[in-house]
Design a protein around this motif. Structure first.
Motif, PDB file in Angstrom:
ATOM      1  N   ILE A  97       0.841  -1.207   0.000  1.00 40.85           N
ATOM      2  CA  ILE A  97       0.000   0.000   0.000  1.00 40.85           C
ATOM      3  C   ILE A  97       0.872   1.252   0.000  1.00 40.85           C
ATOM      4  CG2 ILE A  97      -1.656   1.342   1.355  1.00 40.85           C
ATOM      5  CD1 ILE A  97      -2.795  -1.364   2.334  1.00 40.85           C
ATOM      6  N   GLY A  98       1.898   1.263   0.859  1.00 41.40           N
ATOM      7  CA  GLY A  98       2.769   2.433   0.942  1.00 41.40           C
ATOM      8  C   GLY A  98       3.542   2.678  -0.346  1.00 41.40           C
ATOM      9  N   VAL A  99       4.126   1.613  -0.905  1.00 36.66           N
ATOM     10  CA  VAL A  99       4.906   1.756  -2.137  1.00 36.66           C
ATOM     11  C   VAL A  99       4.010   2.177  -3.299  1.00 36.66           C
ATOM     12  CG1 VAL A  99       6.274   0.506  -3.848  1.00 36.66           C
ATOM     13  CG2 VAL A  99       6.699   0.146  -1.412  1.00 36.66           C
ATOM     14  N   THR A 100       2.832   1.576  -3.393  1.00 30.43           N
ATOM     15  CA  THR A 100       1.902   1.928  -4.472  1.00 30.43           C
ATOM     16  C   THR A 100       1.488   3.389  -4.380  1.00 30.43           C
ATOM     17  OG1 THR A 100       1.048  -0.334  -4.557  1.00 30.43           O
ATOM     18  CG2 THR A 100      -0.321   1.399  -5.522  1.00 30.43           C
ATOM     19  N   THR A 101       1.189   3.847  -3.160  1.00 25.33           N
ATOM     20  CA  THR A 101       0.795   5.249  -2.974  1.00 25.33           C
ATOM     21  C   THR A 101       1.917   6.192  -3.397  1.00 25.33           C
ATOM     22  OG1 THR A 101      -0.617   4.610  -1.119  1.00 25.33           O
ATOM     23  CG2 THR A 101      -0.043   6.941  -1.315  1.00 25.33           C
ATOM     24  N   TYR A 102       3.130   5.886  -2.951  1.00 23.50           N
ATOM     25  CA  TYR A 102       4.273   6.746  -3.288  1.00 23.50           C
ATOM     26  C   TYR A 102       4.512   6.795  -4.791  1.00 23.50           C
ATOM     27  CZ  TYR A 102       9.122   8.263  -3.694  1.00 23.50           C
ATOM     28  OH  TYR A 102      10.269   8.912  -4.072  1.00 23.50           O
ATOM     29  N   LEU A 103       4.555   5.614  -5.438  1.00 24.49           N
ATOM     30  CA  LEU A 103       4.846   5.577  -6.874  1.00 24.49           C
ATOM     31  C   LEU A 103       3.715   6.203  -7.691  1.00 24.49           C
ATOM     32  CD1 LEU A 103       6.404   2.007  -7.241  1.00 24.49           C
ATOM     33  CD2 LEU A 103       7.588   4.212  -7.147  1.00 24.49           C
ATOM     34  N   ALA A 104       2.468   5.968  -7.280  1.00 23.33           N
ATOM     35  CA  ALA A 104       1.337   6.540  -8.018  1.00 23.33           C
ATOM     36  C   ALA A 104       1.345   8.057  -7.945  1.00 23.33           C
ATOM     37  CB  ALA A 104       0.033   5.985  -7.464  1.00 23.33           C
ATOM     38  N   LEU A 105       1.621   8.602  -6.759  1.00 24.67           N
ATOM     39  CA  LEU A 105       1.672  10.062  -6.617  1.00 24.67           C
ATOM     40  C   LEU A 105       2.847  10.650  -7.388  1.00 24.67           C
ATOM     41  CD1 LEU A 105       0.742  10.518  -2.844  1.00 24.67           C
ATOM     42  CD2 LEU A 105      -0.689  10.971  -4.842  1.00 24.67           C
ATOM     43  N   ARG A 106       3.984   9.949  -7.388  1.00 19.36           N
ATOM     44  CA  ARG A 106       5.128  10.425  -8.168  1.00 19.36           C
ATOM     45  C   ARG A 106       4.811  10.413  -9.663  1.00 19.36           C
ATOM     46  NH1 ARG A 106      10.310  10.530  -6.064  1.00 19.36           N
ATOM     47  NH2 ARG A 106      10.804  11.342  -8.155  1.00 19.36           N
ATOM     48  N   LEU A 107       4.103   9.384 -10.110  1.00 21.98           N
ATOM     49  CA  LEU A 107       3.730   9.288 -11.523  1.00 21.98           C
ATOM     50  C   LEU A 107       2.799  10.422 -11.924  1.00 21.98           C
ATOM     51  CD1 LEU A 107       3.751   7.780 -14.211  1.00 21.98           C
ATOM     52  CD2 LEU A 107       1.852   6.384 -13.351  1.00 21.98           C
ATOM     53  N   VAL A 108       1.810  10.704 -11.083  1.00 29.07           N
ATOM     54  CA  VAL A 108       0.886  11.807 -11.382  1.00 29.07           C
ATOM     55  C   VAL A 108       1.632  13.131 -11.417  1.00 29.07           C
ATOM     56  CG1 VAL A 108      -1.092  13.103 -10.495  1.00 29.07           C
ATOM     57  CG2 VAL A 108      -1.140  10.614 -10.483  1.00 29.07           C
ATOM     58  N   ALA A 109       2.550  13.330 -10.467  1.00 32.08           N
ATOM     59  CA  ALA A 109       3.326  14.572 -10.451  1.00 32.08           C
ATOM     60  C   ALA A 109       4.208  14.685 -11.687  1.00 32.08           C
ATOM     61  CB  ALA A 109       4.184  14.627  -9.185  1.00 32.08           C
ATOM     62  N   ALA A 110       4.800  13.552 -12.114  1.00 30.06           N
ATOM     63  CA  ALA A 110       5.632  13.577 -13.316  1.00 30.06           C
ATOM     64  C   ALA A 110       4.806  13.897 -14.555  1.00 30.06           C
ATOM     65  CB  ALA A 110       6.333  12.227 -13.484  1.00 30.06           C
ATOM     66  N   GLU A 111       3.599  13.344 -14.638  1.00 28.39           N
ATOM     67  CA  GLU A 111       2.730  13.635 -15.778  1.00 28.39           C
ATOM     68  C   GLU A 111       2.344  15.111 -15.802  1.00 28.39           C
ATOM     69  OE1 GLU A 111      -0.498  10.957 -15.294  1.00 28.39           O
ATOM     70  OE2 GLU A 111       0.528   9.267 -16.250  1.00 28.39           O
ATOM     71  N   ALA A 112       2.055  15.668 -14.611  1.00 31.27           N
ATOM     72  CA  ALA A 112       1.709  17.086 -14.550  1.00 31.27           C
ATOM     73  C   ALA A 112       2.889  17.962 -14.972  1.00 31.27           C
ATOM     74  CB  ALA A 112       1.261  17.453 -13.132  1.00 31.27           C
ATOM     75  N   THR A 113       4.092  17.578 -14.536  1.00 27.62           N
ATOM     76  CA  THR A 113       5.283  18.333 -14.930  1.00 27.62           C
ATOM     77  C   THR A 113       5.517  18.244 -16.431  1.00 27.62           C
ATOM     78  OG1 THR A 113       6.288  17.901 -12.764  1.00 27.62           O
ATOM     79  CG2 THR A 113       7.747  18.583 -14.544  1.00 27.62           C
ATOM     80  N   ALA A 114       5.333  17.044 -16.999  1.00 24.48           N
ATOM     81  CA  ALA A 114       5.518  16.875 -18.435  1.00 24.48           C
ATOM     82  C   ALA A 114       4.516  17.715 -19.222  1.00 24.48           C
ATOM     83  CB  ALA A 114       5.377  15.401 -18.810  1.00 24.48           C
ATOM     84  N   TYR A 115       3.272  17.757 -18.722  1.00 23.85           N
ATOM     85  CA  TYR A 115       2.249  18.555 -19.404  1.00 23.85           C
ATOM     86  C   TYR A 115       2.596  20.039 -19.352  1.00 23.85           C
ATOM     87  CZ  TYR A 115      -2.282  20.602 -20.470  1.00 23.85           C
ATOM     88  OH  TYR A 115      -3.294  21.351 -21.019  1.00 23.85           O
ATOM     89  N   GLU A 116       3.042  20.509 -18.174  1.00 24.27           N
ATOM     90  CA  GLU A 116       3.406  21.920 -18.048  1.00 24.27           C
ATOM     91  C   GLU A 116       4.600  22.247 -18.946  1.00 24.27           C
ATOM     92  OE1 GLU A 116       4.119  22.580 -13.941  1.00 24.27           O
ATOM     93  OE2 GLU A 116       2.017  22.355 -13.338  1.00 24.27           O
ATOM     94  N   THR A 117       5.570  21.326 -19.027  1.00 21.88           N
ATOM     95  CA  THR A 117       6.726  21.559 -19.888  1.00 21.88           C
ATOM     96  C   THR A 117       6.306  21.646 -21.344  1.00 21.88           C
ATOM     97  OG1 THR A 117       8.150  20.348 -18.332  1.00 21.88           O
ATOM     98  CG2 THR A 117       8.973  20.645 -20.569  1.00 21.88           C
TER      99      THR A 117
END
Length: 356
Positions: A97-117
């Motif tokens: 649960i902890g690893v999934t939460t961390y990786l999922a949030l990092r993935l969403v943040a990376a997608e948002a950064t890629a979109y902004e870029t």
């Protein structure tokens, strides 16, 4: 008695999170009534993965903590199975649960950064294209402004006559209004190029978009004595895309073709723009020039980021053009022109094809 108005934002939030709470309750019951050896708590990770696409990061963290708490409570209430096995499975579930939460949030943040870029790159490309088109834009705006001044002078003369020629004055005023509207349209297109608005897909005529960009670049085409041929298919199906972005692509490809022609030693200066319908029903546009063409292996890298054949280029124009075309459901590619030069083609889905 005055009724209290419902808190709609809070109700909407509860409605959004309710399915996750129900799913967590079902998993909790399954985890509690089954044997220690069955790690049903691992299914909480599915809830987390779905939640990251619909809820805020804070809400996802709260759900993850709730899942961990439910896992511990379920372990305490489970009575069947080997205790040591249950302890190991519980620990594994909590880690998952902890690893999934961390990786999922990092993935969403990376997608948002890629979109902004990507959006920043689009704005850079718009400003770059605007700088390259400055002379053409000035020429385009100068024409209606000159016509306005001329019509205003004529209107003054018609009104100064004795008796005043009101019909001629009205016609002069009509021309002033028409030219003023034309100037406004040009300025609106410039504002569209430089704005950072979200893409707005709508049905439009690609031939009209090509005509608008050609009119902006007409002064450069004439200045360099380039023979332009427009072979636009009549009754072309409408395309469904962001018109401003597609005009940006056409403008970039047109400027590249003009530059390729002007830097070539070839005395034949020809530029051809063709629109047609492909075998698959898509709408195709090709821009062919008689310029320097491609050297060995260049076609494979044309659309790579920061790769350019220009001494003062930054290598983003064609990369962003590809991103725009693909984001609008199309494709773009390049070929060698015969006997010399280059051809860049792109296709966009037609409205008819989209509805099939």
């Amino acid at each position: 008695m005055k009724l209290k108005r419902p808190d709609w934002p809070r109700l909407q939030s509860l409605m959004l999170i309710a399915p996750f709470l129900i799913a967590m309750a079902v998993i909790f019951v399954m985890d509690t009534i089954t044997d220690y050896a069955i790690a049903a708590a691992v299914f909480y990770t599915t809830v987390i993965l779905v939640a990251t696409r619909l809820l805020s990061a804070r809400a996802v963290v709260v759900l993850a903590c709730s899942c961990v708490l439910l896992t511990l409570v379920s372990f305490a209430f489970t009575r069947s199975g080997v205790y040591e096995v249950g302890l190991v499975n519980t620990a594994i579930s909590i880690v998952a649960i902890g690893v999934t939460t961390y990786l999922a949030l990092r993935l969403v943040a990376a997608e948002a950064t890629a979109y902004e870029t990507r959006e920043r790159l689009l704005r850079i490309a718009r400003v770059t294209s605007l700088g390259e088109l400055t002379a053409s834009i000035a020429h385009e705006i100068n024409q209606p402004l000159t016509a306005i001044v001329t019509s205003a002078g004529a209107c003054t003369r018609w009104l100064a006559q004795q008796p005043p020629s009101l019909d001629n004055a009205r016609r002069a005023i009509d021309r002033i209004v028409q030219e003023a509207n034309r100037s406004s349209e040009v300025i609106a297109r410039i504002r569209g190029f430089t704005s950072g608005k979200e893409p707005q897909r709508s049905a439009f005529d690609l031939n009209d978009a090509i005509g608008e960009i050609v009119s902006l670049a007409r002064s450069q085409i004439d200045h360099h004595e380039i023979a332009l041929t427009l072979d636009l298919q009549p009754s072309l199906p409408a395309v469904l895309a962001d018109k401003v972005q597609i005009e940006q692509v056409v403008g970039n490809l047109l400027l590249n073709a003009i530059e390729a022609i002007t830097t070539s030693a070839n005395k034949v200066r020809q530029l051809q723009i063709v629109s047609s319908t492909s075998d698959t029903g898509a709408v195709r546009c090709s821009i062919a020039d008689s310029g320097v063409g491609f050297r060995q292996g260049e076609v494979d890298h044309l659309f790579d980021a920061f790769w350019t054949t220009k001494a003062d280029g930054i290598g983003l124009g064609l990369t962003i053009s590809r991103s725009i075309i693909e984001a609008n459901g199309g494709r773009i590619w390049a070929e060698a022109n015969q006997p010399n030069g280059a051809v860049v083609l792109f296709e966009l889905p037609s409205v008819k094809r989209e509805t099939e």
